[in-house]
Design a protein around this motif. Structure first.
Motif, mmCIF file in Angstrom:
data_model
loop_
_atom_site.group_PDB
_atom_site.id
_atom_site.type_symbol
_atom_site.label_atom_id
_atom_site.label_comp_id
_atom_site.label_asym_id
_atom_site.label_seq_id
_atom_site.Cartn_x
_atom_site.Cartn_y
_atom_site.Cartn_z
ATOM 1 N N PRO A 182 0.850 -1.196 0.000
ATOM 2 C CA PRO A 182 0.000 0.000 0.000
ATOM 3 C C PRO A 182 0.886 1.247 0.000
ATOM 4 O O PRO A 182 1.846 1.337 0.764
ATOM 5 N N GLY A 183 0.591 2.197 -0.847
ATOM 6 C CA GLY A 183 1.386 3.415 -0.920
ATOM 7 C C GLY A 183 2.607 3.311 -1.812
ATOM 8 O O GLY A 183 3.442 4.228 -1.839
ATOM 9 N N ALA A 184 2.745 2.216 -2.567
ATOM 10 C CA ALA A 184 3.888 2.091 -3.476
ATOM 11 C C ALA A 184 3.834 3.178 -4.541
ATOM 12 O O ALA A 184 2.758 3.486 -5.067
ATOM 13 N N PRO A 185 4.964 3.794 -4.874
ATOM 14 C CA PRO A 185 4.971 4.842 -5.893
ATOM 15 C C PRO A 185 4.815 4.259 -7.296
ATOM 16 O O PRO A 185 5.059 3.066 -7.506
ATOM 17 N N ASP A 186 4.419 5.094 -8.217
ATOM 18 C CA ASP A 186 4.360 4.706 -9.626
ATOM 19 C C ASP A 186 5.685 5.121 -10.259
ATOM 20 O O ASP A 186 5.910 6.291 -10.561
ATOM 21 N N LEU A 187 6.583 4.178 -10.455
ATOM 22 C CA LEU A 187 7.914 4.465 -10.992
ATOM 23 C C LEU A 187 7.930 4.494 -12.514
ATOM 24 O O LEU A 187 8.938 4.872 -13.122
ATOM 25 N N TRP A 188 6.827 4.101 -13.121
ATOM 26 C CA TRP A 188 6.744 3.986 -14.570
ATOM 27 C C TRP A 188 5.408 4.584 -15.025
ATOM 28 O O TRP A 188 4.599 3.923 -15.668
ATOM 29 N N PRO A 189 5.150 5.866 -14.678
ATOM 30 C CA PRO A 189 3.846 6.471 -14.963
ATOM 31 C C PRO A 189 3.571 6.542 -16.466
ATOM 32 O O PRO A 189 4.441 6.915 -17.252
ATOM 33 N N ALA A 190 2.370 6.164 -16.837
ATOM 34 C CA ALA A 190 2.015 6.057 -18.253
ATOM 35 C C ALA A 190 2.243 7.364 -18.996
ATOM 36 O O ALA A 190 2.718 7.374 -20.147
ATOM 37 N N GLU A 191 1.920 8.492 -18.354
ATOM 38 C CA GLU A 191 2.011 9.778 -19.057
ATOM 39 C C GLU A 191 3.450 10.217 -19.308
ATOM 40 O O GLU A 191 3.693 11.146 -20.088
ATOM 41 N N HIS A 192 4.416 9.587 -18.654
ATOM 42 C CA HIS A 192 5.817 9.992 -18.819
ATOM 43 C C HIS A 192 6.691 8.894 -19.428
ATOM 44 O O HIS A 192 7.916 9.047 -19.471
ATOM 45 N N ARG A 193 6.098 7.808 -19.891
ATOM 46 C CA ARG A 193 6.918 6.675 -20.317
ATOM 47 C C ARG A 193 7.812 6.988 -21.519
ATOM 48 O O ARG A 193 8.940 6.511 -21.589
ATOM 49 N N ASP A 194 7.318 7.774 -22.448
ATOM 50 C CA ASP A 194 8.152 8.110 -23.604
ATOM 51 C C ASP A 194 9.382 8.897 -23.165
ATOM 52 O O ASP A 194 10.502 8.646 -23.643
ATOM 53 N N GLU A 195 9.185 9.842 -22.257
ATOM 54 C CA GLU A 195 10.304 10.661 -21.779
ATOM 55 C C GLU A 195 11.273 9.820 -20.940
ATOM 56 O O GLU A 195 12.501 9.960 -21.063
ATOM 57 N N ILE A 196 10.726 8.952 -20.107
ATOM 58 C CA ILE A 196 11.579 8.072 -19.302
ATOM 59 C C ILE A 196 12.413 7.176 -20.209
ATOM 60 O O ILE A 196 13.622 6.993 -19.995
ATOM 61 N N THR A 197 11.795 6.647 -21.249
ATOM 62 C CA THR A 197 12.504 5.766 -22.176
ATOM 63 C C THR A 197 13.602 6.517 -22.916
ATOM 64 O O THR A 197 14.738 6.031 -23.041
ATOM 65 N N ALA A 198 13.290 7.702 -23.411
ATOM 66 C CA ALA A 198 14.276 8.480 -24.172
ATOM 67 C C ALA A 198 15.455 8.878 -23.288
ATOM 68 O O ALA A 198 16.622 8.732 -23.677
ATOM 69 N N LEU A 199 15.174 9.390 -22.098
ATOM 70 C CA LEU A 199 16.248 9.753 -21.178
ATOM 71 C C LEU A 199 17.059 8.523 -20.785
ATOM 72 O O LEU A 199 18.288 8.555 -20.728
ATOM 73 N N GLY A 200 16.356 7.439 -20.529
ATOM 74 C CA GLY A 200 17.012 6.214 -20.103
ATOM 75 C C GLY A 200 17.968 5.670 -21.141
ATOM 76 O O GLY A 200 19.033 5.135 -20.799
ATOM 77 N N GLU A 201 17.615 5.784 -22.412
ATOM 78 C CA GLU A 201 18.497 5.298 -23.470
ATOM 79 C C GLU A 201 19.819 6.055 -23.464
ATOM 80 O O GLU A 201 20.897 5.466 -23.566
ATOM 81 N N GLY A 202 19.752 7.370 -23.358
ATOM 82 C CA GLY A 202 20.975 8.160 -23.322
ATOM 83 C C GLY A 202 21.802 7.880 -22.088
ATOM 84 O O GLY A 202 23.037 7.784 -22.148
ATOM 85 N N ILE A 203 21.125 7.744 -20.946
ATOM 86 C CA ILE A 203 21.832 7.438 -19.703
ATOM 87 C C ILE A 203 22.510 6.081 -19.804
ATOM 88 O O ILE A 203 23.665 5.909 -19.387
ATOM 89 N N PHE A 204 21.803 5.095 -20.369
ATOM 90 C CA PHE A 204 22.405 3.763 -20.501
ATOM 91 C C PHE A 204 23.672 3.818 -21.349
ATOM 92 O O PHE A 204 24.744 3.354 -20.928
#
Length: 331
Positions: free
Chosen positions: A145-167
């Motif tokens: 209960p109270g777990a955060p959303d670490l992969w929010p649907a509205e930000h997934r494209d941005e998370i993916t794009a940033l993540g690729e460069g970071i990787f």
């Protein structure tokens, strides 16, 4: 790990058992509490990403955790911190044994993290990026209960794009610096690493987290490299334009997350140094492990609260780690 003979560039080996554990029936491996054991290592950033995700989502009771020690040889990660040098749940000394149960004659890399089915002793997957995402999505029914959303649907494209460069430039970039076998390859990796870190520093100068106003998978991905930077990558991997402690924005950002439950309580700086300096004999043939740097600065005020943000969004912080998963505090 390997190096391209022509370019001298470091090439990361492909993952050997890239299955998935799902709740929707799309794979032969169902989400089920108690069925799997996550094998990680305190030293490894790729494992650390999944361990942090598990902590933040409160999956400790659903997925047990085995910790391989920082030292290993050509036979793979070894449970040399456990009594008798054997994992108490899987009953194995070397992680390779679980890979060979999954794939007889297995001859690919033996990596952590690895999710192992307890009953069969078989590795199900070592696909760390997919595993992170699946813990956030497929395992949602078992989140605390109270777990955060670490992969929010509205930000997934941005998370993916940033993540690729970071990787490519940061997570793997420090390895490209450290294992380059030629000057030109090293300098290309070095330039890409610092260009990306400078861009991320600018990005974080006016915002507390990488995407939106909460912690997401993008922050976890960047942080595991920052946490190891001064202890290993600056000297051992020659990523030495600056220390993290000399980069005001990134150092404050890294301290902010370190002091957030679920991040710093997964880190063991001594094991990190023991692994990098003790295992990579091509880079450090003497095996001498440095005494420094002093880690006590990780607990100093960071001031990032002034930028706002809600670390866990509408959720809550995780509780303390289980007693058998606690790590030493920086001293």
């Amino acid at each position: 790990m390997g190096t391209d003979r022509d370019s001298g560039e470091f090439v990361r080996e492909p993952l050997g058992v890239a299955e998935r554990i799902t709740a929707d029936g799309s794979s032969p491996w169902p989400v089920e509490a108690g069925r799997y054991r996550l094998v990680g290592a305190r030293a490894c950033p790729w494992a650390n990403r999944v361990i942090i995700t598990r902590r933040l989502l409160g999956l400790e009771d659903a997925i047990s955790l085995g910790i391989a020690g920082p030292l290993h040889d050509e036979r793979s990660w070894r449970f040399h911190l456990d009594p008798g040098d054997v994992d108490p749940v899987l009953g194995i000394e070397y992680l390779r044994e679980a890979y060979e149960k999954a794939v007889p004659g297995y001859d690919e890399g033996v990596t952590v993290p690895a999710m192992v089915e307890v009953a069969s002793g078989k590795v199900v997957t070592n696909e760390y990026a997919e595993l992170e995402r699946d813990l956030s999505t497929q395992w949602r029914g078992l989140h605390r209960p109270g777990a955060p959303d670490l992969w929010p649907a509205e930000h997934r494209d941005e998370i993916t794009a940033l993540g690729e460069g970071i990787f490519h430039d940061v997570n793997n970039g420090v390895y490209k610096c450290g294992f380059a076998s030629g000057q030109a390859a090293y300098e290309r990796a070095y330039a890409a690493l610092w260009a990306r870190l400078d861009a991320l520093s600018s990005h974080l100068a006016t915002r507390r987290y990488l995407v939106g106003d909460t912690i997401t998978q993008a922050d976890i991905r960047l942080w595991v490299t920052l946490a190891r930077f001064d202890a290993a990558y600056h000297g051992h991997f020659k990523a030495n334009r600056h220390k993290l402690t000399e980069l005001p924005v990134l150092w404050a950002y890294a301290r902010d997350l370190f002091q957030t439950p679920g991040f710093g309580d997964t880190i063991d700086f001594e094991q990190i140094k023991q692994h990098y300096y003790g295992v990579h004999t091509s880079v450090n043939p003497t095996g001498v492990v440095p005494v420094g740097p002093d880690p006590s600065g990780w607990l100093t005020p960071h001031g990032r609260e002034q930028l706002g943000g809600r670390p866990f969004g509408d959720g809550t912080p995780p509780g303390p780690p289980p007693a058998d998963e606690q790590v030493p505090a920086p001293a």
